[in-house]
Enzyme design. Structure first.
Site, PDB file in Angstrom:
ATOM      1  N   ALA A   1      31.706  26.032  87.663  1.00  0.00           N
ATOM      2  CA  ALA A   1      32.443  26.482  88.838  1.00  0.00           C
ATOM      3  C   ALA A   1      33.881  25.978  88.771  1.00  0.00           C
ATOM      4  CB  ALA A   1      31.758  25.962  90.106  1.00  0.00           C
ATOM      5  N   CYS A   2      34.735  26.578  89.579  1.00  0.00           N
ATOM      6  CA  CYS A   2      36.150  26.207  89.651  1.00  0.00           C
ATOM      7  C   CYS A   2      36.273  24.705  89.906  1.00  0.00           C
ATOM      8  CB  CYS A   2      36.822  26.987  90.776  1.00  0.00           C
ATOM      9  SG  CYS A   2      38.564  26.589  91.005  1.00  0.00           S
ATOM     10  N   PRO A   3      37.137  24.018  89.204  1.00  0.00           N
ATOM     11  CA  PRO A   3      38.184  24.484  88.288  1.00  0.00           C
ATOM     12  C   PRO A   3      37.781  24.412  86.813  1.00  0.00           C
ATOM     13  CG  PRO A   3      38.606  22.194  88.803  1.00  0.00           C
ATOM     14  CD  PRO A   3      37.330  22.577  89.550  1.00  0.00           C
TER      15      PRO A   3
ATOM     16  N   ASP B   1      31.200  32.401  86.925  1.00  0.00           N
ATOM     17  CA  ASP B   1      31.849  32.176  88.216  1.00  0.00           C
ATOM     18  C   ASP B   1      32.667  33.418  88.556  1.00  0.00           C
ATOM     19  OD1 ASP B   1      33.306  31.345  90.421  1.00  0.00           O
ATOM     20  OD2 ASP B   1      34.308  29.687  89.396  1.00  0.00           O
TER      21      ASP B   1
ATOM     22  N   ARG C   1      40.045  24.870  96.936  1.00  0.00           N
ATOM     23  CA  ARG C   1      39.150  23.722  96.810  1.00  0.00           C
ATOM     24  C   ARG C   1      39.853  22.517  96.201  1.00  0.00           C
ATOM     25  NH1 ARG C   1      35.298  21.223  93.681  1.00  0.00           N
ATOM     26  NH2 ARG C   1      35.604  22.481  91.828  1.00  0.00           N
TER      27      ARG C   1
END
Length: 191
Positions: free
Chosen positions: A16-18, A43, A152
């Site tokens: 998932a990010c990042p 993602d 986020r």
């Protein structure tokens, strides 16, 4: 469709990010100018993230092909020796944004995370425009407003801040480190 030829394939599935961006940055440093990197990710937000990162670094985003749940992103490394990554110059930390929100109800908080991230937890009265939709929804924002962009971790919001500034918005501030460490008021989806 025939497979697109790439020089290196990066597996970022399940991250998932990042993390897809972090791994992409590292992989790009190993490439020669002109080589193509294929980034495989699951993602959904990685498409907008990788495209925006490529634009901010000067690398060429070639496109994305979806194969089932896997997104295959293709990037070409610039031929120049080093591509300098741009960062939005105006930044505020979470505590300072929290103080501004308490003292001034006349600012705009733009949340550029994906819809699901926003639904589960966001700053009250913030506007949700995911990074991948920003270009097509710029008309929903006022160029005269003071806009604080949040995501986020500060990466997507940095890309969004650069994009807003490039489109004539003059009072744009990136919020760091973003919702991952936000301790102020939030609206949450109650399950």
């Amino acid at each position: 469709m025939d497979n697109i030829k790439s020089d290196v394939t990066l597996d970022a599935k399940g991250l998932a990010c990042p993390m897809p961006i972090v791994k992409t940055k590292k992989a790009m440093t190993q490439l020669e100018g002109g080589q193509v990197l294929e980034v495989q990710a699951t993602d959904r937000g990685s498409k907008a993230d990788i495209k925006a990162w490529a634009e901010s670094t000067g690398h060429q985003y070639l496109g994305t092909i979806e194969e089932g749940e896997v997104l295959k992103h293709y990037l070409r490394k610039t031929s120049d020796q080093e591509a300098a990554e741009k960062k939005h110059p105006h930044v505020i930390n979470n505590d300072d944004l929290q103080a501004k929100l308490s003292s001034n109800g006349n600012i705009v908080v733009l949340d550029v995370r994906e819809e699901a991230e926003y639904a589960f937890n966001h700053i009250p009265n913030s506007i949700s425009i995911p990074l991948g939709e920003l270009d097509s929804r710029l008309n929903e924002l006022n160029k005269e407003d003071e806009i604080f962009v949040i995501c986020r971790t500060g990466s997507r919001s940095d890309f969004a801040s650069q994009k807003l500034t490039a489109n004539g918005f003059t009072k744009v501030v990136n919020v760091m480190p973003g919702m991952s460490e936000w301790s102020g008021d939030t609206v949450s989806l109650n399950l």
